[in-house]
Design a protein around this motif. Structure first.
Motif, PDB file in Angstrom:
ATOM      1  N   PHE A  45      40.627  64.638 100.608  1.00 10.26           N
ATOM      2  CA  PHE A  45      41.135  65.915 100.099  1.00 10.26           C
ATOM      3  C   PHE A  45      42.544  65.762  99.546  1.00 10.26           C
ATOM      4  N   ASN A  46      43.365  64.957 100.228  1.00 10.96           N
ATOM      5  CA  ASN A  46      44.746  64.740  99.814  1.00 10.96           C
ATOM      6  C   ASN A  46      44.810  64.062  98.443  1.00 10.96           C
TER       7      ASN A  46
ATOM      8  N   GLN B 190      42.415  64.028  96.221  1.00 11.60           N
ATOM      9  CA  GLN B 190      41.856  64.944  95.223  1.00 11.60           C
ATOM     10  C   GLN B 190      42.955  65.830  94.637  1.00 11.60           C
ATOM     11  N   SER B 191      43.874  66.285  95.481  1.00 16.24           N
ATOM     12  CA  SER B 191      44.977  67.141  95.028  1.00 16.24           C
ATOM     13  C   SER B 191      45.880  66.403  94.055  1.00 16.24           C
TER      14      SER B 191
ATOM     15  N   LEU C  49      44.040  66.001  90.762  1.00 14.32           N
ATOM     16  CA  LEU C  49      43.978  67.283  90.070  1.00 14.32           C
ATOM     17  C   LEU C  49      45.287  67.579  89.356  1.00 14.32           C
TER      18      LEU C  49
ATOM     19  N   VAL D 161      31.597  70.862  98.317  1.00 12.18           N
ATOM     20  CA  VAL D 161      32.491  72.002  98.071  1.00 12.18           C
ATOM     21  C   VAL D 161      32.249  73.079  99.128  1.00 12.18           C
TER      22      VAL D 161
ATOM     23  N   ASN E 159      33.817  72.316 102.317  1.00 12.71           N
ATOM     24  CA  ASN E 159      35.267  72.092 102.200  1.00 12.71           C
ATOM     25  C   ASN E 159      35.646  70.607 102.257  1.00 12.71           C
TER      26      ASN E 159
ATOM     27  N   ARG F 230      37.315  69.611  96.518  1.00 14.71           N
ATOM     28  CA  ARG F 230      38.010  70.771  95.944  1.00 14.71           C
ATOM     29  C   ARG F 230      37.180  71.392  94.817  1.00 14.71           C
ATOM     30  N   GLN F 231      36.999  72.683  94.902  1.00 15.42           N
ATOM     31  CA  GLN F 231      36.231  73.369  93.869  1.00 15.42           C
ATOM     32  C   GLN F 231      36.957  73.335  92.530  1.00 15.42           C
ATOM     33  N   ASP F 232      38.304  73.479  92.557  1.00 14.15           N
ATOM     34  CA  ASP F 232      39.050  73.470  91.299  1.00 14.15           C
ATOM     35  C   ASP F 232      39.006  72.091  90.629  1.00 14.15           C
ATOM     36  N   LEU F 233      38.928  71.020  91.430  1.00 10.55           N
ATOM     37  CA  LEU F 233      38.788  69.686  90.839  1.00 10.55           C
ATOM     38  C   LEU F 233      37.396  69.514  90.235  1.00 10.55           C
TER      39      LEU F 233
END
Length: 459
Positions: free
Chosen positions: A262-263, A265-266, A269, A304, A307, A310-313
């Protein structure tokens, strides 16, 4: 003092200038040629290649405007795009000289010149020629590498409805700059599709950078993708561009994107949104212009909901989705794929082109192919290496789960198959100098599976 190994041409309609320049420069450089009539430039350059050309800006026919000099500058560059040209002007017209540099000259000197300054200017600009040649050499090598990659991956193969649909999508999306997400099981050819999109796009002459995100650890993610400055961490011995920077103007293929934490992915993004990267150890933003293609065999939509992704990614990377069918859903393509691989591996191993009989094809069509095209490819390669016949039979393929209505073919010589498997494993391990990881990859096996076979055969 030893002379510099360089060939220099001086073009000037003043015989005294030619004599003075030649007498001085021949003390420092191996070959000096002079020419009074610029009309002879094309003929001279047809037979000779010069490291540097000193060119008068104003000949007697047009003594002050510089137009004649510009004309011959353009002719020289037309003949040799890598030419290094230094303008000679006797009028101190800086503005005209600067225009000459804009037109393609490398530098200028004023008449009468200072010999030390002339020597320093020529010596410095000889390096420009060397740099231009290095750049052209790199460009040429890059084109060869790109061509070789395209040849290695070949064209898309498949006449099944499922693959025809994929090909139609590739053709449409390649013409755009849309981000593409390729979904499919392992071994279905996701990178092949990514390369096909790149090859058919407006970026085809630029670089294609493939990044296996599943093989990059979390600690190396930023340095690998975004680059770093010397001293940013212990092993950072020099400045280095990341994959995004290296792919500028081209295409980045991020394989196994579902494996990112997740980290990470941010961080990814942020780069995709801003179209900029920051090398580790710096604060400077570097703009990037890349076409993004991603791929995964993981269920991103389910992730997604859980969780884990990421949905935005996901929205950022899946402007267009391409779902690759597994081989078991495109069985009508098997014969075409086998024939394609036969050509490749018979050529690789310098063997006469082998053929495959219809019975063998029918047997291959009954296999479940859990490893998809990659498994089929390795199966064909093994058959080419081990078969003693020019026509491949069912027993030439080491398929552990041939599905034949629950009945195995009693004519299969199990002992013979096991001996062949043992021989193949030994050959491949020897080929890679005992490196189990590389041997397993070539055989289409996991390391654990290969170790089991090594123990089974007492290797």
């Amino acid at each position: 003092m030893s002379k510099i190994d360089a060939k220099i041409l001086i073009v000037d309609d003043d015989q005294d200038v030619l004599l003075a320049a030649r007498l001085f420069l021949k003390q420092h450089f191996n070959i000096i040629h002079t020419e009074k009539n610029p009309e002879n430039i094309p003929a001279i350059m047809k037979n000779e290649s010069y490291d540097l050309i000193l060119l008068d800006m104003n000949f007697s026919r047009d003594a002050t405007s510089g137009k004649e000099g510009f004309h011959w500058l353009n002719k020289i560059i037309e003949i040799d795009p890598l030419a290094v040209v230094i303008f000679i002007t006797g009028y101190g017209d800086i503005e005209l000289a600067v225009q000459g540099i804009k037109e393609g000259a490398t530098n200028f000197i004023l008449k009468p010149w200072d010999n030390k300054k002339l020597l320093a200017t020529i010596t410095a600009n000889l390096k420009v020629r060397h740099n231009k040649e290095e750049i052209e050499d790199l460009k040429s090598k890059q084109k060869v590498l790109i061509a070789n990659q395209d040849q290695a991956y070949g064209n898309l193969i498949g006449q099944s409805p499922a693959m025809q649909k994929v090909m139609a999508t590739v053709e449409k999306v390649a013409k755009t700059e849309a981000n593409v997400l390729i979904l499919g099981e392992n071994g279905t050819g996701k990178e092949l599709i990514a390369r096909a999109i790149h090859k058919a796009s407006s970026r085809r002459d630029e670089v294609f950078i493939s990044v296996d995100l599943g093989a990059i650890s979390e600690t190396l993610f930023e340095s690998e993708l975004f680059g770093f400055k010397k001293g940013a961490f212990t092993d950072a011995k020099e400045d280095r561009a990341g994959r995004f920077e290296a792919a500028n103007k081209g295409t980045v293929f991020l394989d196994e994107i579902g494996n990112l934490s997740f980290n990470l992915q941010s961080k990814l993004l942020s780069v995709l949104q801003n179209r900029k990267v920051v090398r580790l150890g710096t604060n400077r933003e570097i703009p990037i212009d890349v076409r993004l293609i991603c791929a995964t065999n993981m269920p991103l939509y389910q992730m997604v909901n859980e969780n884990k992704f990421r949905q935005d990614l996901l929205y950022r990377i899946n402007t267009v989705e391409i779902l690759l069918p597994p081989l078991r859903e495109r069985l009508e393509d098997i014969q075409q794929l086998v024939e394609h691989f036969l050509v490749i591996y018979c050529k690789k191993y310098k063997m006469p082109l082998k053929r495959i009989n219809p019975t063998t094809i029918r047997r291959l069509e009954k296999h479940s192919w859990p490893g998809n095209i990659r498994e089929l490819q390795h199966a064909v390669e093994r058959a080419v290496i081990l078969s003693e016949s020019n026509i491949l039979q069912p027993q030439d393929f080491f398929l552990s789960q041939i599905e034949d209505g629950g009945q195995s073919d009693e004519s299969d010589d199990i002992t013979n198959l096991e001996e062949r498997e043992k021989l193949l494993i030994r050959r491949v391990i020897d080929k890679h100098g005992g490196n189990i990881s590389k041997a397993a990859k070539e055989l289409g096996l996991t390391r654990a599976s290969l170790y089991r076979r090594i123990e089974k055969h007492g290797l």
